[in-house]
Scaffold this motif. Structure first.
Motif, PDB file in Angstrom:
ATOM      1  N   GLY A  34      18.946 -23.432  -1.943  1.00 52.84           N
ATOM      2  CA  GLY A  34      18.916 -22.460  -0.858  1.00 52.84           C
ATOM      3  C   GLY A  34      20.201 -21.703  -0.650  1.00 52.84           C
ATOM      4  O   GLY A  34      20.292 -20.886   0.270  1.00 52.84           O
ATOM      5  N   ASP A  35      21.196 -21.915  -1.511  1.00 49.92           N
ATOM      6  CA  ASP A  35      22.471 -21.216  -1.362  1.00 49.92           C
ATOM      7  C   ASP A  35      22.395 -19.826  -1.979  1.00 49.92           C
ATOM      8  O   ASP A  35      21.476 -19.500  -2.738  1.00 49.92           O
ATOM      9  CB  ASP A  35      23.593 -22.023  -2.014  1.00 49.92           C
ATOM     10  N   PHE A  36      23.354 -18.980  -1.658  1.00 48.92           N
ATOM     11  CA  PHE A  36      23.502 -17.645  -2.238  1.00 48.92           C
ATOM     12  C   PHE A  36      24.955 -17.532  -2.664  1.00 48.92           C
ATOM     13  O   PHE A  36      25.857 -17.440  -1.828  1.00 48.92           O
ATOM     14  CB  PHE A  36      23.132 -16.574  -1.212  1.00 48.92           C
ATOM     15  N   VAL A  37      25.175 -17.557  -3.984  1.00 52.59           N
ATOM     16  CA  VAL A  37      26.528 -17.580  -4.539  1.00 52.59           C
ATOM     17  C   VAL A  37      26.791 -16.292  -5.298  1.00 52.59           C
ATOM     18  O   VAL A  37      25.983 -15.863  -6.131  1.00 52.59           O
ATOM     19  CB  VAL A  37      26.714 -18.780  -5.490  1.00 52.59           C
ATOM     20  N   ALA A  38      27.915 -15.658  -5.018  1.00 54.23           N
ATOM     21  CA  ALA A  38      28.364 -14.496  -5.779  1.00 54.23           C
ATOM     22  C   ALA A  38      29.479 -14.940  -6.714  1.00 54.23           C
ATOM     23  O   ALA A  38      30.436 -15.591  -6.288  1.00 54.23           O
ATOM     24  CB  ALA A  38      28.863 -13.398  -4.849  1.00 54.23           C
ATOM     25  N   VAL A  39      29.331 -14.593  -7.999  1.00 58.84           N
ATOM     26  CA  VAL A  39      30.359 -14.887  -8.992  1.00 58.84           C
ATOM     27  C   VAL A  39      31.062 -13.580  -9.326  1.00 58.84           C
ATOM     28  O   VAL A  39      30.469 -12.671  -9.902  1.00 58.84           O
ATOM     29  CB  VAL A  39      29.761 -15.507 -10.269  1.00 58.84           C
ATOM     30  N   VAL A 201      26.117 -12.187 -10.173  1.00 59.79           N
ATOM     31  CA  VAL A 201      27.429 -11.844 -10.721  1.00 59.79           C
ATOM     32  C   VAL A 201      27.725 -10.386 -10.404  1.00 59.79           C
ATOM     33  O   VAL A 201      26.842  -9.529 -10.460  1.00 59.79           O
ATOM     34  CB  VAL A 201      27.523 -12.117 -12.239  1.00 59.79           C
ATOM     35  N   THR A 202      28.952 -10.117 -10.030  1.00 58.46           N
ATOM     36  CA  THR A 202      29.345  -8.766  -9.633  1.00 58.46           C
ATOM     37  C   THR A 202      30.852  -8.614  -9.786  1.00 58.46           C
ATOM     38  O   THR A 202      31.597  -9.604  -9.744  1.00 58.46           O
ATOM     39  CB  THR A 202      28.932  -8.487  -8.171  1.00 58.46           C
ATOM     40  N   ALA A 208      29.778  -8.670  -3.057  1.00 60.13           N
ATOM     41  CA  ALA A 208      29.916 -10.128  -2.952  1.00 60.13           C
ATOM     42  C   ALA A 208      29.866 -10.611  -1.512  1.00 60.13           C
ATOM     43  O   ALA A 208      29.500 -11.766  -1.249  1.00 60.13           O
ATOM     44  CB  ALA A 208      31.226 -10.564  -3.611  1.00 60.13           C
ATOM     45  N   LYS A 209      30.191  -9.737  -0.558  1.00 58.57           N
ATOM     46  CA  LYS A 209      30.222 -10.139   0.851  1.00 58.57           C
ATOM     47  C   LYS A 209      28.866 -10.614   1.370  1.00 58.57           C
ATOM     48  O   LYS A 209      28.793 -11.324   2.377  1.00 58.57           O
ATOM     49  CB  LYS A 209      30.707  -8.976   1.725  1.00 58.57           C
ATOM     50  N   ALA A 210      27.783 -10.214   0.705  1.00 53.21           N
ATOM     51  CA  ALA A 210      26.440 -10.609   1.156  1.00 53.21           C
ATOM     52  C   ALA A 210      26.167 -12.090   0.906  1.00 53.21           C
ATOM     53  O   ALA A 210      25.283 -12.676   1.534  1.00 53.21           O
ATOM     54  CB  ALA A 210      25.383  -9.766   0.455  1.00 53.21           C
ATOM     55  N   ALA A 211      26.919 -12.687  -0.001  1.00 47.18           N
ATOM     56  CA  ALA A 211      26.674 -14.082  -0.385  1.00 47.18           C
ATOM     57  C   ALA A 211      27.250 -15.052   0.647  1.00 47.18           C
ATOM     58  O   ALA A 211      28.149 -14.711   1.413  1.00 47.18           O
ATOM     59  CB  ALA A 211      27.277 -14.354  -1.757  1.00 47.18           C
ATOM     60  N   GLN A 213      28.625 -17.867  -0.418  1.00 49.67           N
ATOM     61  CA  GLN A 213      29.782 -18.448  -1.101  1.00 49.67           C
ATOM     62  C   GLN A 213      30.219 -17.493  -2.201  1.00 49.67           C
ATOM     63  O   GLN A 213      29.380 -16.932  -2.917  1.00 49.67           O
ATOM     64  CB  GLN A 213      29.419 -19.810  -1.719  1.00 49.67           C
ATOM     65  N   ILE A 214      31.530 -17.285  -2.338  1.00 52.42           N
ATOM     66  CA  ILE A 214      32.062 -16.412  -3.374  1.00 52.42           C
ATOM     67  C   ILE A 214      33.011 -17.219  -4.252  1.00 52.42           C
ATOM     68  O   ILE A 214      33.911 -17.901  -3.756  1.00 52.42           O
ATOM     69  CB  ILE A 214      32.825 -15.217  -2.766  1.00 52.42           C
ATOM     70  N   VAL A 215      32.778 -17.170  -5.577  1.00 46.40           N
ATOM     71  CA  VAL A 215      33.688 -17.805  -6.522  1.00 46.40           C
ATOM     72  C   VAL A 215      34.124 -16.745  -7.526  1.00 46.40           C
ATOM     73  O   VAL A 215      33.442 -15.738  -7.726  1.00 46.40           O
ATOM     74  CB  VAL A 215      33.022 -18.999  -7.250  1.00 46.40           C
ATOM     75  N   THR A 216      35.265 -16.967  -8.144  1.00 48.95           N
ATOM     76  CA  THR A 216      35.815 -15.999  -9.100  1.00 48.95           C
ATOM     77  C   THR A 216      35.976 -16.662 -10.456  1.00 48.95           C
ATOM     78  O   THR A 216      36.528 -17.753 -10.564  1.00 48.95           O
ATOM     79  CB  THR A 216      37.185 -15.479  -8.607  1.00 48.95           C
ATOM     80  N   LEU A 217      35.461 -15.975 -11.479  1.00 54.70           N
ATOM     81  CA  LEU A 217      35.609 -16.460 -12.859  1.00 54.70           C
ATOM     82  C   LEU A 217      36.844 -15.806 -13.471  1.00 54.70           C
ATOM     83  O   LEU A 217      36.905 -14.576 -13.605  1.00 54.70           O
ATOM     84  CB  LEU A 217      34.349 -16.111 -13.667  1.00 54.70           C
ATOM     85  N   LYS A 218      37.812 -16.624 -13.812  1.00 51.02           N
ATOM     86  CA  LYS A 218      39.064 -16.127 -14.366  1.00 51.02           C
ATOM     87  C   LYS A 218      39.621 -17.139 -15.358  1.00 51.02           C
ATOM     88  O   LYS A 218      39.642 -18.330 -15.072  1.00 51.02           O
ATOM     89  CB  LYS A 218      40.086 -15.896 -13.227  1.00 51.02           C
ATOM     90  N   ASN A 219      39.995 -16.651 -16.524  1.00 47.26           N
ATOM     91  CA  ASN A 219      40.546 -17.511 -17.580  1.00 47.26           C
ATOM     92  C   ASN A 219      39.612 -18.662 -17.929  1.00 47.26           C
ATOM     93  O   ASN A 219      40.046 -19.777 -18.219  1.00 47.26           O
ATOM     94  CB  ASN A 219      41.923 -18.057 -17.169  1.00 47.26           C
ATOM     95  N   GLY A 220      38.295 -18.376 -17.875  1.00 49.71           N
ATOM     96  CA  GLY A 220      37.304 -19.348 -18.337  1.00 49.71           C
ATOM     97  C   GLY A 220      36.918 -20.429 -17.364  1.00 49.71           C
ATOM     98  O   GLY A 220      36.122 -21.299 -17.690  1.00 49.71           O
ATOM     99  N   VAL A 221      37.449 -20.368 -16.132  1.00 47.93           N
ATOM    100  CA  VAL A 221      37.084 -21.374 -15.127  1.00 47.93           C
ATOM    101  C   VAL A 221      36.797 -20.662 -13.808  1.00 47.93           C
ATOM    102  O   VAL A 221      37.184 -19.510 -13.600  1.00 47.93           O
ATOM    103  CB  VAL A 221      38.183 -22.437 -14.931  1.00 47.93           C
TER     104      VAL A 221
END
Length: 223
Positions: A34-39, A201-202, A208-211, A213-221
């Motif tokens: 049920g989560d909404f995550v933006a990567v 993913v965006t 991303a503000k609509a999510a 939870q927001i996470v950032t993909l950087k340097n493979g992690v």
């Protein structure tokens, strides 16, 4: 309840000069039902690669992917069946088939199992079109749809099998700001109304503000 768990995911590929490029370097991710995550991440950071792994379209070189308590690396799992029943996809370019109406495009995943769409799915398609406010375009063909309408048809198609998870790959990338904001608002509404777990993913901070939870993909992690 955790619906997605990625543990120590690694993935590399060789380019045309046979150089090894490492995209994901021990990536970890947990997503609750049920989560909404933006990567978020820059172009080329591996966002689409990550989404392809989550959608079982691509296997990681190593690591564990548990989806709904099932280890995806298990060779006994029918990935095609799993994808069609549990995972919905929304792509940047919509991928609507021009020879079919909006309603028929929405019902395409159903046709993998039926020669004709059962009435229950047709009724649900109309419910989804009502939810996404495109009832009026049900019989129109893709060439007659606006960009926003085509995006909403694509969202409905992704939801027709009542998937547990919706994966959205830059779903607003080809839209103007007004329609882009409308689509992410729609995804938020779908998340709340249907309790569908969404990973989007965006590269846009605004989207991303609509999510939740927001996470950032950087340097493979993920950070």
């Amino acid at each position: 309840m955790i619906i997605i768990r990625l543990t120590d995911i690694h993935l590399s590929y060789q380019d045309g000069d046979k150089r090894v490029n490492t995209v994901l370097k021990g990536l970890n991710l947990e997503v609750n039902n049920g989560d909404f995550v933006a990567v978020k991440g820059a172009s080329g950071s591996g966002k689409t690669t990550l989404l392809s792994i989550l959608g079982t379209l691509l296997r990681a070189d190593s690591g564990s992917y548990i989806l709904d308590d099932k280890e995806i690396s298990d060779s006994q799992i029918d990935l095609y069946k799993l994808r069609n029943e549990k995972i919905g996809f929304v792509f940047q370019d919509h991928r609507l088939l021009p020879q079919y109406s909006a309603l028929e495009n929405i019902l395409l995943p159903v046709m993998a199992y039926h020669s004709e769409a059962p009435q229950s799915y047709i009724d649900y398609a109309h419910e989804l079109m009502k939810l996404t406010r495109i009832e009026q375009v049900a019989n129109q063909y893709p060439q007659h749809l606006s960009g926003g309408e085509a995006s909403r048809v694509a969202v409905c198609r992704a939801l027709i099998m009542k998937p547990s998870i919706l994966l959205a790959d830059e779903p607003t990338g080809q839209l103007d700001m007004e329609n882009a904001l409308n689509i992410v608002a729609l995804l938020s509404e779908v998340n709340q109304a249907l309790n569908t777990t969404i990973l989007m993913v965006t590269h846009s901070d605004e989207m991303a503000k609509a999510a939740k939870q927001i996470v950032t993909l950087k340097n493979g992690v993920l950070h």
